[in-house]
Motif scaffolding. Structure first.
Motif, PDB file in Angstrom:
ATOM      1  N   LEU A 108      23.040 -54.477 -15.719  1.00 19.19           N
ATOM      2  CA  LEU A 108      21.750 -55.162 -15.655  1.00 19.19           C
ATOM      3  C   LEU A 108      21.136 -55.060 -14.266  1.00 19.19           C
ATOM      4  O   LEU A 108      21.847 -54.995 -13.261  1.00 19.19           O
ATOM      5  CB  LEU A 108      21.917 -56.648 -16.006  1.00 19.19           C
ATOM      6  CG  LEU A 108      22.521 -56.980 -17.370  1.00 19.19           C
ATOM      7  CD1 LEU A 108      22.752 -58.480 -17.476  1.00 19.19           C
ATOM      8  CD2 LEU A 108      21.618 -56.497 -18.495  1.00 19.19           C
ATOM      9  N   ALA A 109      19.817 -55.076 -14.230  1.00 17.15           N
ATOM     10  CA  ALA A 109      19.105 -55.189 -12.958  1.00 17.15           C
ATOM     11  C   ALA A 109      19.300 -56.613 -12.426  1.00 17.15           C
ATOM     12  O   ALA A 109      19.636 -57.518 -13.182  1.00 17.15           O
ATOM     13  CB  ALA A 109      17.625 -54.906 -13.173  1.00 17.15           C
ATOM     14  N   PRO A 110      19.136 -56.824 -11.121  1.00 23.05           N
ATOM     15  CA  PRO A 110      19.227 -58.189 -10.584  1.00 23.05           C
ATOM     16  C   PRO A 110      18.318 -59.133 -11.354  1.00 23.05           C
ATOM     17  O   PRO A 110      17.179 -58.795 -11.691  1.00 23.05           O
ATOM     18  CB  PRO A 110      18.770 -58.019  -9.130  1.00 23.05           C
ATOM     19  CG  PRO A 110      19.101 -56.599  -8.798  1.00 23.05           C
ATOM     20  CD  PRO A 110      18.854 -55.826 -10.066  1.00 23.05           C
ATOM     21  N   LEU A 111      18.814 -60.306 -11.650  1.00 23.60           N
ATOM     22  CA  LEU A 111      18.056 -61.249 -12.454  1.00 23.60           C
ATOM     23  C   LEU A 111      16.874 -61.822 -11.678  1.00 23.60           C
ATOM     24  O   LEU A 111      17.016 -62.331 -10.569  1.00 23.60           O
ATOM     25  CB  LEU A 111      18.951 -62.390 -12.909  1.00 23.60           C
ATOM     26  CG  LEU A 111      19.879 -62.100 -14.100  1.00 23.60           C
ATOM     27  CD1 LEU A 111      20.768 -63.301 -14.378  1.00 23.60           C
ATOM     28  CD2 LEU A 111      19.075 -61.736 -15.345  1.00 23.60           C
ATOM     29  N   THR A 112      15.726 -61.727 -12.291  1.00 23.88           N
ATOM     30  CA  THR A 112      14.509 -62.372 -11.810  1.00 23.88           C
ATOM     31  C   THR A 112      13.757 -62.845 -13.043  1.00 23.88           C
ATOM     32  O   THR A 112      14.124 -62.514 -14.178  1.00 23.88           O
ATOM     33  CB  THR A 112      13.611 -61.415 -11.015  1.00 23.88           C
ATOM     34  OG1 THR A 112      13.131 -60.385 -11.909  1.00 23.88           O
ATOM     35  CG2 THR A 112      14.362 -60.751  -9.857  1.00 23.88           C
ATOM     36  N   ALA A 113      12.694 -63.593 -12.834  1.00 18.75           N
ATOM     37  CA  ALA A 113      11.893 -64.021 -13.974  1.00 18.75           C
ATOM     38  C   ALA A 113      11.362 -62.821 -14.754  1.00 18.75           C
ATOM     39  O   ALA A 113      11.240 -62.873 -15.981  1.00 18.75           O
ATOM     40  CB  ALA A 113      10.740 -64.905 -13.496  1.00 18.75           C
ATOM     41  N   ALA A 114      11.095 -61.730 -14.039  1.00 14.95           N
ATOM     42  CA  ALA A 114      10.526 -60.543 -14.682  1.00 14.95           C
ATOM     43  C   ALA A 114      11.553 -59.745 -15.481  1.00 14.95           C
ATOM     44  O   ALA A 114      11.168 -58.957 -16.358  1.00 14.95           O
ATOM     45  CB  ALA A 114       9.874 -59.653 -13.625  1.00 14.95           C
ATOM     46  N   THR A 115      12.847 -59.905 -15.187  1.00 10.14           N
ATOM     47  CA  THR A 115      13.864 -59.100 -15.869  1.00 10.14           C
ATOM     48  C   THR A 115      14.627 -59.875 -16.950  1.00 10.14           C
ATOM     49  O   THR A 115      15.588 -59.356 -17.510  1.00 10.14           O
ATOM     50  CB  THR A 115      14.878 -58.537 -14.854  1.00 10.14           C
ATOM     51  OG1 THR A 115      15.578 -59.623 -14.217  1.00 10.14           O
ATOM     52  CG2 THR A 115      14.199 -57.679 -13.803  1.00 10.14           C
TER      53      THR A 115
ATOM     54  N   ASP B 235      13.821 -60.803 -20.075  1.00  6.57           N
ATOM     55  CA  ASP B 235      13.773 -60.204 -21.413  1.00  6.57           C
ATOM     56  C   ASP B 235      14.635 -58.953 -21.491  1.00  6.57           C
ATOM     57  O   ASP B 235      15.294 -58.702 -22.512  1.00  6.57           O
ATOM     58  CB  ASP B 235      12.329 -59.873 -21.789  1.00  6.57           C
ATOM     59  CG  ASP B 235      11.521 -61.112 -22.127  1.00  6.57           C
ATOM     60  OD1 ASP B 235      12.143 -62.152 -22.443  1.00  6.57           O
ATOM     61  OD2 ASP B 235      10.273 -61.053 -22.072  1.00  6.57           O
ATOM     62  N   GLU B 236      14.656 -58.178 -20.421  1.00  3.91           N
ATOM     63  CA  GLU B 236      15.504 -56.994 -20.375  1.00  3.91           C
ATOM     64  C   GLU B 236      16.981 -57.372 -20.485  1.00  3.91           C
ATOM     65  O   GLU B 236      17.751 -56.736 -21.207  1.00  3.91           O
ATOM     66  CB  GLU B 236      15.253 -56.242 -19.061  1.00  3.91           C
ATOM     67  CG  GLU B 236      16.094 -54.993 -18.864  1.00  3.91           C
ATOM     68  CD  GLU B 236      15.860 -54.362 -17.502  1.00  3.91           C
ATOM     69  OE1 GLU B 236      16.776 -53.659 -17.013  1.00  3.91           O
ATOM     70  OE2 GLU B 236      14.770 -54.575 -16.934  1.00  3.91           O
ATOM     71  N   ALA B 237      17.367 -58.440 -19.784  1.00  6.00           N
ATOM     72  CA  ALA B 237      18.749 -58.920 -19.846  1.00  6.00           C
ATOM     73  C   ALA B 237      19.088 -59.417 -21.244  1.00  6.00           C
ATOM     74  O   ALA B 237      20.170 -59.139 -21.787  1.00  6.00           O
ATOM     75  CB  ALA B 237      18.980 -60.019 -18.819  1.00  6.00           C
ATOM     76  N   TYR B 238      18.178 -60.172 -21.856  1.00  2.00           N
ATOM     77  CA  TYR B 238      18.426 -60.683 -23.202  1.00  2.00           C
ATOM     78  C   TYR B 238      18.654 -59.531 -24.187  1.00  2.00           C
ATOM     79  O   TYR B 238      19.581 -59.558 -25.005  1.00  2.00           O
ATOM     80  CB  TYR B 238      17.242 -61.522 -23.684  1.00  2.00           C
ATOM     81  CG  TYR B 238      16.949 -62.765 -22.888  1.00  2.00           C
ATOM     82  CD1 TYR B 238      17.930 -63.413 -22.144  1.00  2.00           C
ATOM     83  CD2 TYR B 238      15.666 -63.332 -22.892  1.00  2.00           C
ATOM     84  CE1 TYR B 238      17.653 -64.560 -21.415  1.00  2.00           C
ATOM     85  CE2 TYR B 238      15.382 -64.479 -22.175  1.00  2.00           C
ATOM     86  CZ  TYR B 238      16.365 -65.088 -21.434  1.00  2.00           C
ATOM     87  OH  TYR B 238      16.081 -66.224 -20.720  1.00  2.00           O
ATOM     88  N   THR B 239      17.820 -58.524 -24.115  1.00  2.00           N
ATOM     89  CA  THR B 239      17.923 -57.387 -25.033  1.00  2.00           C
ATOM     90  C   THR B 239      19.237 -56.638 -24.836  1.00  2.00           C
ATOM     91  O   THR B 239      19.935 -56.312 -25.807  1.00  2.00           O
ATOM     92  CB  THR B 239      16.737 -56.427 -24.827  1.00  2.00           C
ATOM     93  OG1 THR B 239      15.517 -57.123 -25.096  1.00  2.00           O
ATOM     94  CG2 THR B 239      16.841 -55.220 -25.748  1.00  2.00           C
ATOM     95  N   ALA B 240      19.581 -56.364 -23.588  1.00  2.00           N
ATOM     96  CA  ALA B 240      20.810 -55.615 -23.304  1.00  2.00           C
ATOM     97  C   ALA B 240      22.049 -56.387 -23.735  1.00  2.00           C
ATOM     98  O   ALA B 240      23.004 -55.809 -24.289  1.00  2.00           O
ATOM     99  CB  ALA B 240      20.878 -55.288 -21.815  1.00  2.00           C
ATOM    100  N   ASN B 241      22.065 -57.684 -23.514  1.00  2.00           N
ATOM    101  CA  ASN B 241      23.244 -58.481 -23.868  1.00  2.00           C
ATOM    102  C   ASN B 241      23.375 -58.681 -25.371  1.00  2.00           C
ATOM    103  O   ASN B 241      24.494 -58.734 -25.900  1.00  2.00           O
ATOM    104  CB  ASN B 241      23.203 -59.825 -23.132  1.00  2.00           C
ATOM    105  CG  ASN B 241      23.546 -59.683 -21.655  1.00  2.00           C
ATOM    106  OD1 ASN B 241      24.475 -58.959 -21.293  1.00  2.00           O
ATOM    107  ND2 ASN B 241      22.798 -60.350 -20.801  1.00  2.00           N
ATOM    108  N   ARG B 242      22.259 -58.785 -26.079  1.00  2.00           N
ATOM    109  CA  ARG B 242      22.339 -58.837 -27.541  1.00  2.00           C
ATOM    110  C   ARG B 242      22.920 -57.540 -28.093  1.00  2.00           C
ATOM    111  O   ARG B 242      23.762 -57.551 -29.005  1.00  2.00           O
ATOM    112  CB  ARG B 242      20.959 -59.099 -28.144  1.00  2.00           C
ATOM    113  CG  ARG B 242      20.496 -60.535 -28.054  1.00  2.00           C
ATOM    114  CD  ARG B 242      19.318 -60.797 -29.005  1.00  2.00           C
ATOM    115  NE  ARG B 242      18.170 -59.966 -28.689  1.00  2.00           N
ATOM    116  CZ  ARG B 242      17.150 -60.366 -27.909  1.00  2.00           C
ATOM    117  NH1 ARG B 242      17.168 -61.576 -27.373  1.00  2.00           N
ATOM    118  NH2 ARG B 242      16.126 -59.559 -27.694  1.00  2.00           N
ATOM    119  N   ALA B 243      22.485 -56.432 -27.531  1.00  2.00           N
ATOM    120  CA  ALA B 243      23.004 -55.137 -27.979  1.00  2.00           C
ATOM    121  C   ALA B 243      24.493 -55.025 -27.688  1.00  2.00           C
ATOM    122  O   ALA B 243      25.270 -54.495 -28.503  1.00  2.00           O
ATOM    123  CB  ALA B 243      22.237 -53.998 -27.303  1.00  2.00           C
TER     124      ALA B 243
END
Length: 333
Positions: free
Chosen positions: A53-60, A62-70
């Motif tokens: 994952l990219a470093p967590l920010t408010a902007a990332t 949704d990207e984290a949610y999608t990757a972790n669900r997968a």
């Protein structure tokens, strides 16, 4: 002479009480050590490595949610292929499209952090830290607790207040019947993880978001070990066997420290002492709901050990008030 005898009697009673608590504590750890390993172990669970994952920010987020669900979906398929139906079902549930996983690791007992609410825009955030026997296999009950707190926050909050709750299964919890549950070992390992997580969370929410830790059972030991200088506003200890510290002052935290225990919680029977046994220190010291500890007490009515997040309960209502900063509305013990 009568006064002297009374003093000696009281001193003797205190000594006998201390010896009794130490004897009970020794019995607890001895019993834990001799539990058959077959009852305490589980075959190792295979799963893919956590998503990059990219470093967590408010902007990332949704990207984290999608990757972790997968990743959870892949873990579910792997568990199913291994014939582990229980884990496959748990992982499959976490992979659902409505789940917001900030972190996921399906290997072994498993780790996960789930978000309830809009974290990017929340101004009141609670992190729930679980106690013993919490893993991906038992995650459903932890999910239920955290979601209940989120629903209560939503019910109590004003229309302009935005809230979020995070279920932080970020450490390998001890078993309830084990030697590890009587020592700070797992908490010492977990504390740096919790500190790092709070730092990450602050980068997502910003420094002005009100952040509370809600620490249940052994999770309160984790919070106690992580508390020094931690950037949180409130720290609530529920069903706590102790924190490993003798007082609020010894936690070295700027946060307001709260504590509650329901009248039906068996933790009340745990000896609140520390003792050196078998070359290790067992027990967690001062009872957090005792005057000597110095926490702000709040009511939990007749909650049992697993009842602090029950819908409609005194404990849940008070926890929401603490998270919302409505401290004058918190009812006493």
């Amino acid at each position: 002479m009568r006064l002297g005898r009374t003093t000696r009697d009281r001193t003797g009673a205190r000594r006998r009480g201390s010896r009794g608590r130490r004897t009970l504590l020794a019995g607890l750890i001895t019993a834990a050590l001799v539990v058959p390993l077959s009852a305490a172990t589980r075959p190792e669970v295979r799963a893919p490595a956590p998503a990059a994952l990219a470093p967590l920010t408010a902007a990332t987020l949704d990207e984290a949610y999608t990757a972790n669900r997968a990743n959870a979906a892949r873990a579910s398929r792997m568990a199913a292929a291994d014939g582990d139906r229980r884990r496959a079902a748990a992982d499959r549930s976490l992979a659902g499209p409505a789940r917001h996983l900030l972190a996921f690791d399906g290997r072994g007992a498993g780790l996960a952090t789930e978000v309830f609410g809009d974290l990017a825009h929340a101004d009141r955030v609670a992190v729930v830290v679980p106690g013993s026997d919490t893993s991906l296999d038992t995650y459903a009950r932890f999910h239920t607790a955290a979601s209940a707190l989120y629903r209560e926050l939503t019910r109590q909050a004003t229309p302009s207040t935005r809230t979020a709750v995070l279920a932080w299964l970020g450490y390998r919890t001890p078993g309830t019947v084990s030697a590890t549950v009587l020592t700070v070992g797992r908490a010492e390992q977990a504390a740096p993880r919790l500190r790092d997580f709070v730092g990450e969370l602050r980068r997502v929410t910003g420094p002005h978001t009100h952040l509370a830790l809600v620490c249940h059972s052994y999770g309160s030991v984790v919070c106690g070990r992580a508390a020094t200088g931690l950037a949180v506003d409130d720290l609530a200890l529920i069903g706590s066997p102790g924190t490993g510290a003798d007082s609020v002052a010894a936690l070295h935290t700027p946060a307001r420290v709260w504590a509650a225990r329901g009248s039906e919680d068996w933790v009340a029977e745990v000896p609140h002492v520390r003792a050196d046994l078998f070359d290790t220190t067992v027990g967690f010291g001062t009872d957090p709901v005792s005057p000597a500890f110095g926490a702000r007490l709040f009511g939990a009515a007749d909650a049992g050990h697993s009842g602090y997040f029950t819908r409609g309960s005194t404990a849940l209502a008070n926890l929401a008030r603490i998270v919302l900063g409505e401290t004058s509305e918190v009812t006493g013990a």
